[in-house]
Design a protein around this motif. Structure first.
Motif, short mmCIF file in Angstrom:
data_model
loop_
_atom_site.label_atom_id
_atom_site.label_comp_id
_atom_site.label_asym_id
_atom_site.label_seq_id
_atom_site.Cartn_x
_atom_site.Cartn_y
_atom_site.Cartn_z
N SER A 164 50.13 90.80 91.66
CA SER A 164 49.64 91.57 90.53
C SER A 164 49.98 90.83 89.24
O SER A 164 51.14 90.44 89.05
CB SER A 164 50.30 92.95 90.53
N THR A 165 49.01 90.64 88.39
CA THR A 165 49.29 89.94 87.12
C THR A 165 50.24 90.76 86.24
O THR A 165 51.02 90.21 85.48
CB THR A 165 47.99 89.63 86.34
N GLY A 204 46.96 94.52 93.67
CA GLY A 204 46.53 95.02 92.36
C GLY A 204 46.78 96.52 92.24
O GLY A 204 46.57 97.27 93.18
N ARG A 205 47.27 96.92 91.07
CA ARG A 205 47.58 98.34 90.85
C ARG A 205 46.69 98.93 89.78
O ARG A 205 46.35 98.26 88.80
CB ARG A 205 49.05 98.48 90.45
N GLY A 206 46.29 100.18 89.98
CA GLY A 206 45.49 100.89 89.00
C GLY A 206 46.28 102.04 88.39
O GLY A 206 47.47 102.20 88.67
N TRP A 242 44.16 98.74 93.04
CA TRP A 242 43.00 98.15 92.38
C TRP A 242 42.51 97.00 93.24
O TRP A 242 43.17 95.97 93.35
CB TRP A 242 43.37 97.66 90.97
N SER A 282 46.63 89.93 82.42
CA SER A 282 47.63 90.77 81.76
C SER A 282 48.11 90.10 80.49
O SER A 282 48.46 88.92 80.48
CB SER A 282 48.83 91.00 82.68
N ASP A 330 38.31 103.68 81.07
CA ASP A 330 37.43 103.19 82.13
C ASP A 330 36.18 102.63 81.49
O ASP A 330 35.57 103.27 80.64
CB ASP A 330 36.99 104.34 83.04
N GLY A 368 38.80 98.46 84.37
CA GLY A 368 39.83 99.43 84.01
C GLY A 368 41.00 98.72 83.37
O GLY A 368 41.12 97.49 83.43
N LEU A 419 45.32 98.95 82.78
CA LEU A 419 46.61 99.56 83.12
C LEU A 419 47.67 99.01 82.17
O LEU A 419 48.03 97.85 82.25
CB LEU A 419 47.00 99.23 84.57
N GLY A 431 47.16 95.33 81.22
CA GLY A 431 46.53 94.69 82.38
C GLY A 431 45.06 95.09 82.48
O GLY A 431 44.72 96.26 82.41
N ILE A 432 44.23 94.09 82.61
CA ILE A 432 42.78 94.31 82.62
C ILE A 432 42.21 93.84 83.95
O ILE A 432 42.45 92.72 84.39
CB ILE A 432 42.13 93.51 81.46
N GLY A 433 41.48 94.71 84.59
CA GLY A 433 40.77 94.34 85.81
C GLY A 433 39.29 94.56 85.59
O GLY A 433 38.88 95.67 85.25
C1 BTN Z 1 42.51 101.50 86.41
O1 BTN Z 1 43.04 102.23 87.27
O2 BTN Z 1 41.39 101.74 85.98
C2 BTN Z 1 43.25 100.32 85.86
C3 BTN Z 1 43.05 99.08 86.68
C4 BTN Z 1 43.82 97.91 86.13
C5 BTN Z 1 43.79 96.71 87.04
C6 BTN Z 1 44.41 95.49 86.41
S1 BTN Z 1 43.99 94.01 87.25
C7 BTN Z 1 45.14 93.11 86.29
C8 BTN Z 1 46.37 94.00 86.19
N1 BTN Z 1 47.23 93.82 87.33
C9 BTN Z 1 47.31 94.92 88.08
O3 BTN Z 1 47.98 95.03 89.13
N2 BTN Z 1 46.58 95.90 87.54
C10 BTN Z 1 45.93 95.46 86.32
#
Ligand code: BTN
Length: 242
Positions: free
Chosen positions: A21-22, A47-49, A55, A65, A106, A118, A120, A136-138
């Motif tokens: 995860s970044t 990846g986490r949301g 994510w 990030s 979102d 999204g 975070l 953090g941007i995905g």
């Molecule tokens: C959401 O739930 O809408 C937010 C998603 C965010 C994902 C990004 S990807 C880069 C950064 N690293 C992560 O683990 N999550 C964020």
């Protein structure tokens, strides 16, 4: 001013082919005293949301990030999230895809509820100042429709420019150039949530009514049968036009 709210230039960019995860990588950097850094990965394995969700982060997405300098008021943190949503929305538009924002952060394909991106934001405070703040941007950029999770779409699926480097550059440049006042007005300009009847699942229960405005640092103002409620966090569902 813009600089104090964006990423201080010059900043370092670190690129990894693959990371869990970044955001976690940026946090490790923060622990060693680093700030003003952009961490980018070609894919993520963990990846986490928001709201404890995962994510999906296949190759082709943009996972980035921003580790911002400490010292800002913790209460201002949501502004950075909105700024990132605005920046991503503009990057999607520059890529030829009509993107809009659903509160709080979102990024959806216009005319749909399908998610393009999204944000975070995570932070730690020491008294009322941030010790570290990570945005953090995905974004589903060059991701084929078949590999997208349900409810998602991508710049590629929407027929836009899939150059991830250009996309990422635009995000960072826009983010960097926004000041707090500009963030709120830009957010209003791109939002689809305002003027709709929404249902928001907040930590304190469900709030339903017309979303009428956003106020600093990022709270949604909802007109309910019992008067106006100011909602700071939660999961928002668009029900119908007001
Ligand atoms: C959401 O739930 O809408 C937010 C998603 C965010 C994902 C990004 S990807 C880069 C950064 N690293 C992560 O683990 N999550 C964020």
């Amino acid at each position: 001013d813009a600089i104090a709210y964006g990423l201080e230039a010059p900043y370092a960019v670190e690129f990894h082919d693959r990371l869990p995860s970044t955001n976690d990588q940026a946090r490790e950097r923060a622990a060693t005293g680093v700030s003003d850094r952009l961490v980018v990965a070609g894919e993520q394995t963990g990846g986490r949301g928001r709201l404890d969700r995962t994510w999906d982060s296949p190759p082709g997405g943009v996972y980035a990030s921003l580790l911002l300098a400490p010292g800002r008021p913790t209460a201002h943190a949501p502004v950075f999230t909105l700024a990132a949503a605005v920046a991503v929305t503009r990057a999607c538009r520059a890529a030829g895809v009509d993107a809009v924002i659903k509160w709080p952060n979102d990024v959806l394909l216009a005319g749909s509820e399908r998610k393009l991106a999204g944000v975070l934001t995570e932070m730690e405070g020491e008294s009322d100042r941030v010790a570290w703040l990570i945005v953090g941007i995905g974004a589903n950029v060059d991701v084929a429709g078949a590999t997208l999770p349900e409810g998602a779409t991508s710049v590629r699926a929407a027929g836009g420019d899939t150059d991830r480097r250009r996309f990422c550059q635009r995000v960072v440049e826009t983010f960097h150039g926004l000041d707090p006042d500009a963030v709120l007005s830009a957010w209003r300009e791109h939002a689809v949530t305002l003027g709709r009847v929404v249902r928001v699942e907040t930590p304190g229960g469900t709030v339903e009514g017309e979303a009428v405005d956003i106020e600093f640092p990022g709270a949604l103002v909802v007109r309910t049968d019992d008067g106006e409620r100011v909602v700071h966090a939660g999961d928002c569902e668009h029900l119908r036009p007001a």
